[in-house]
Design an enzyme around this catalytic site. Structure first.
Site, PDB file in Angstrom:
ATOM      1  N   LYS A  75       0.846  -1.205   0.000  1.00 25.06           N
ATOM      2  CA  LYS A  75       0.000   0.000   0.000  1.00 25.06           C
ATOM      3  C   LYS A  75       0.880   1.253   0.000  1.00 25.06           C
ATOM      4  O   LYS A  75       0.685   2.157  -0.814  1.00 25.06           O
ATOM      5  CB  LYS A  75      -0.923  -0.027   1.225  1.00 25.06           C
ATOM      6  CG  LYS A  75      -2.024   0.996   1.167  1.00 25.06           C
ATOM      7  CD  LYS A  75      -3.040   0.782   2.264  1.00 25.06           C
ATOM      8  CE  LYS A  75      -2.619   1.494   3.506  1.00 25.06           C
ATOM      9  NZ  LYS A  75      -3.606   1.476   4.584  1.00 25.06           N
ATOM     10  N   ASP A 125      -6.521   0.762  -0.020  1.00 19.59           N
ATOM     11  CA  ASP A 125      -6.883   1.006   1.375  1.00 19.59           C
ATOM     12  C   ASP A 125      -8.337   0.579   1.587  1.00 19.59           C
ATOM     13  O   ASP A 125      -8.997   0.066   0.683  1.00 19.59           O
ATOM     14  CB  ASP A 125      -6.653   2.482   1.749  1.00 19.59           C
ATOM     15  CG  ASP A 125      -7.693   3.401   1.140  1.00 19.59           C
ATOM     16  OD1 ASP A 125      -8.443   2.956   0.238  1.00 19.59           O
ATOM     17  OD2 ASP A 125      -7.779   4.555   1.554  1.00 19.59           O
TER      18      ASP A 125
END
Ligand code: SF4
Length: 226
Positions: free
Chosen positions: A124, A142
């Site tokens: 991420k 996310d």
């Protein structure tokens, strides 16, 4: 004829662009790659607003990778305490700063492999850096991105595997749009497609949203079902 996921994704990209013309990362790094890396690490289980506040003092005291690498871990812990999970976060931002100083002249590297080798940096964060800093594209999977792309119907709703989200969304969102799409979808997830009560009645993506189409009992035709 059912329109393809790629076309529906492009509609979502364009509608989000109209809704949020200014695609801003909510972490206020001032365009500094190392600061963005630190802030992204601090944002785990913490709000971006809190990270922005904490980092004003943090970067005033420790403004560079060199300064962070040289600082005692206890000093870093004290400065970031209110972000939560501060021991693990302090350890990793000190350690990756040391590695950047030692192996990369204090700079943030521009490959997934090198980024993932840094302590505390997962896909991420790596995708955020690759997309935002190096303009290489990257899906930042996310919680908002995973939830909304599932509702839109690109994979089963409720799927919570970030790697699957990344693999499914990467080929259908144009590379040059990926970074901004991910920033916009965070705002959209807070304002419209919220976790508990999505505002489908006022949503500009409703025509291409399978969640909305399934919920509708009227049998109206739409882009997603026609
Ligand atoms: S129509 Fe509803 S579920 Fe679909 S994206 Fe919009 S708010 Fe979310």
């Amino acid at each position: 004829m059912k329109i393809t996921d790629k076309k529906r994704a492009l509609v979502a990209v364009e509608e989000l662009k109209k809704l949020y013309p200014d695609a801003q990362c909510s972490l206020e790094s001032g365009g500094d790659p190392w600061r963005l890396l630190v802030m992204a690490r601090l944002s785990a289980q913490c709000t971006d607003e809190r990270v922005n506040i904490v980092c004003r003092d943090l970067f005033r005291e420790l403004p560079t990778a060199n300064a962070m690498a040289a600082a005692p871990v206890e000093q870093i812990e004290g400065l970031i305490k209110s972000c939560g999970l501060y021991r693990g976060k302090a350890k990793s931002i000190k350690e990756f700063s040391e590695i950047l100083v030692r192996d990369h002249d204090g700079c943030v590297p521009d490959t997934m492999e090198e980024l993932l080798a840094l302590p505390g940096v997962g896909r991420k964060i790596a995708n955020l850096i690759l997309g935002d800093v190096f303009k290489k594209g990257g899906i930042v999977a996310d919680t908002h991105c995973m939830r909304i792309c599932g509702r839109l119907g690109f994979y089963p709703e409720g799927q919570k595997d970030p790697l699957k989200t990344e693999r499914i969304m990467t080929p259908i969102i144009p590379k040059e749009e990926q970074s901004d799409f991910c920033h916009r979808i965070v705002h959209f997830g807070r304002d419209v497609c919220t976790a508990r009560s999505p505002k489908c009645g006022e949503c500009p993506l409703s025509e291409v949203c399978l969640h909305n189409n399934k919920s509708q009992k009227s049998g109206k035709t739409s882009l997603a079902s026609s």
